[in-house]
Design an enzyme around this catalytic site. Sequence first.
Site, PDB file in Angstrom:
ATOM      1  N   GLU A  43       0.828  -1.206   0.000  1.00 14.91           N
ATOM      2  CA  GLU A  43       0.000   0.000   0.000  1.00 14.91           C
ATOM      3  C   GLU A  43       0.864   1.258   0.000  1.00 14.91           C
ATOM      4  OE1 GLU A  43      -2.835   0.013   3.159  1.00 14.91           O
ATOM      5  OE2 GLU A  43      -3.318  -2.097   2.838  1.00 14.91           O
ATOM      6  N   CYS A  63       4.481  -7.072   8.061  1.00 14.06           N
ATOM      7  CA  CYS A  63       5.345  -6.564   9.132  1.00 14.06           C
ATOM      8  C   CYS A  63       5.429  -7.639  10.202  1.00 14.06           C
ATOM      9  CB  CYS A  63       4.733  -5.292   9.730  1.00 14.06           C
ATOM     10  SG  CYS A  63       5.775  -4.504  10.980  1.00 14.06           S
ATOM     11  N   CYS A  85      -2.540  -2.689  14.805  1.00 11.64           N
ATOM     12  CA  CYS A  85      -2.143  -2.396  13.420  1.00 11.64           C
ATOM     13  C   CYS A  85      -2.542  -3.511  12.460  1.00 11.64           C
ATOM     14  CB  CYS A  85      -0.633  -2.180  13.378  1.00 11.64           C
ATOM     15  SG  CYS A  85      -0.017  -1.824  11.725  1.00 11.64           S
ATOM     16  N   CYS A 110       3.270   8.469   1.271  1.00 11.16           N
ATOM     17  CA  CYS A 110       3.550   7.564   2.382  1.00 11.16           C
ATOM     18  C   CYS A 110       3.905   6.208   1.790  1.00 11.16           C
ATOM     19  CB  CYS A 110       2.314   7.471   3.279  1.00 11.16           C
ATOM     20  SG  CYS A 110       2.489   6.273   4.607  1.00 11.16           S
ATOM     21  N   CYS A 147      -2.720   2.234   7.629  1.00 16.10           N
ATOM     22  CA  CYS A 147      -1.828   1.246   7.026  1.00 16.10           C
ATOM     23  C   CYS A 147      -2.316  -0.188   7.157  1.00 16.10           C
ATOM     24  CB  CYS A 147      -0.414   1.379   7.582  1.00 16.10           C
ATOM     25  SG  CYS A 147      -0.336   1.450   9.354  1.00 16.10           S
TER      26      CYS A 147
HETATM   27  N1  SAH Z   1       6.674   0.349  11.628  1.00 17.07           N
HETATM   28  C1  SAH Z   1       6.760   1.768  11.712  1.00 17.07           C
HETATM   29  C2  SAH Z   1       6.077   2.518  10.588  1.00 17.07           C
HETATM   30  C3  SAH Z   1       4.766   2.040  10.079  1.00 17.07           C
HETATM   31  S1  SAH Z   1       3.278   2.389  10.925  1.00 17.07           S
HETATM   32  C4  SAH Z   1       6.257   2.256  13.043  1.00 17.07           C
HETATM   33  O1  SAH Z   1       5.801   1.439  13.835  1.00 17.07           O
HETATM   34  O2  SAH Z   1       6.387   3.438  13.331  1.00 17.07           O
HETATM   35  C5  SAH Z   1       3.077   4.141  10.907  1.00 17.07           C
HETATM   36  C6  SAH Z   1       2.364   4.645  12.143  1.00 17.07           C
HETATM   37  O3  SAH Z   1       0.981   4.263  12.163  1.00 17.07           O
HETATM   38  C7  SAH Z   1       2.955   4.119  13.438  1.00 17.07           C
HETATM   39  O4  SAH Z   1       3.020   5.160  14.386  1.00 17.07           O
HETATM   40  C8  SAH Z   1       1.940   3.087  13.858  1.00 17.07           C
HETATM   41  O5  SAH Z   1       2.022   2.790  15.222  1.00 17.07           O
HETATM   42  C9  SAH Z   1       0.653   3.761  13.446  1.00 17.07           C
HETATM   43  N2  SAH Z   1      -0.508   2.877  13.335  1.00 17.07           N
HETATM   44  C10 SAH Z   1      -0.579   1.593  12.964  1.00 17.07           C
HETATM   45  N3  SAH Z   1      -1.835   1.131  13.016  1.00 17.07           N
HETATM   46  C11 SAH Z   1      -2.597   2.167  13.428  1.00 17.07           C
HETATM   47  C12 SAH Z   1      -3.972   2.335  13.687  1.00 17.07           C
HETATM   48  N4  SAH Z   1      -4.831   1.335  13.533  1.00 17.07           N
HETATM   49  N5  SAH Z   1      -4.397   3.555  14.098  1.00 17.07           N
HETATM   50  C13 SAH Z   1      -3.537   4.577  14.255  1.00 17.07           C
HETATM   51  N6  SAH Z   1      -2.218   4.486  14.019  1.00 17.07           N
HETATM   52  C14 SAH Z   1      -1.753   3.293  13.634  1.00 17.07           C
END
Ligand code: SAH
Length: 351
Positions: free
Chosen positions: A92, A112, A119, A105, A333
Amino acid sequence: MKKDIRSFTYEELENEMKTLGLPRFRTGQIYRWLHISLVSSFDEMTDLPKALRAQLDDNFVIFGCTIEMKLVSEYDGTVKYLFALNDGEVIETVLMKYKYGYTVCVSSQVGCRMGCRFCASTLGGVVRSLLPSEILGQVYAVERDNDIRVSHIVMMGMGEPLDNFENVKRFLSLITDEKGQNISMRHISLSTCGIVPKIYELMEMNLQLTLSVSLHAPNDEIRSSMMPVNNAYNIEKLLEACRKYAKTTSRRISFEYALVRGVNDSPECAAELASRLGRMLCHVNLIPVNEVKETHCRESYPETVKKFAEVLLSKGIPVTVRRKLGADINAACGQLRRSRTANKSATGEQN
Ligand code: SAH
């Protein structure tokens, strides 16, 4: 095996051309086709002799992204792409339009392995890491599809960038290369769940990018319940690394904090967070969690978010509440890939 031509730096490409016995000026020509004109095949390199195009095709492959699905938000014009890679895996990518320009993005892995409970990207584990050319390919495909130049990049898509650090480093050097897209390092954010040794490695590079750290909790008890990575590197170790990072690079750390109803959103949590951050050069980004069907996380109430922000502000911590973009198109994401995978299994297709 054909070589991945778009992952070569300029100097490496120069060496490749030399090995093939080609004159030096070809490097510049080919590099421009790959990183400025953004072609997806050697046949599009129209100022090269046909025989040379065939020779390149015999030796190299241009990895790219083809559009598998595209959703445009009716609210704010955010565009979400599901891209297919050369081996059929899907990732994505999101395009966001701001007053100051276009932000993409990008994903760094297919899936992951970090296991954060809220997530969607991590639900099926990691399939593989992306090549530098596949991370670049997302930016290039978006630029081509919209006929735009992107000014900002956030590495906040699927995957953990610091779990694919070598390829991410190469991506950063290619996307900021003045012979290519020449995007300013200051316009790039890299988000990590907190792999501490890699934060130190990044610190040693002293880059001008913005480091975003997904903190999401003020103490180990709550953070470990949300993020398994906290069992390996706890908050104390993480914040110590962040403090050193900010000091060494003089760059403000951006802490991501997804507010989950009843889990990490109380005023007490806010106060604890503020005292832990102390006077660090930082900023807190509050995000009402995006609700993912398979997780049990619910979004905090707007009043709770407001109160949380007020507590941080009153203690001198700079804070913003992130505007929700693309809520109508599964822009958080991992959700789109997930829903496609779920649809496919419902109809008996293979992933
Ligand atoms: N692995 C990296 C980057 C990818 S996720 C990280 O953990 O930072 C990008 C951001 O989205 C991260 O801050 C993650 O915690 C957040 N994120 C993931 N799922 C989410 C959700 N359901 N709601 C809000 N933020 C979320």
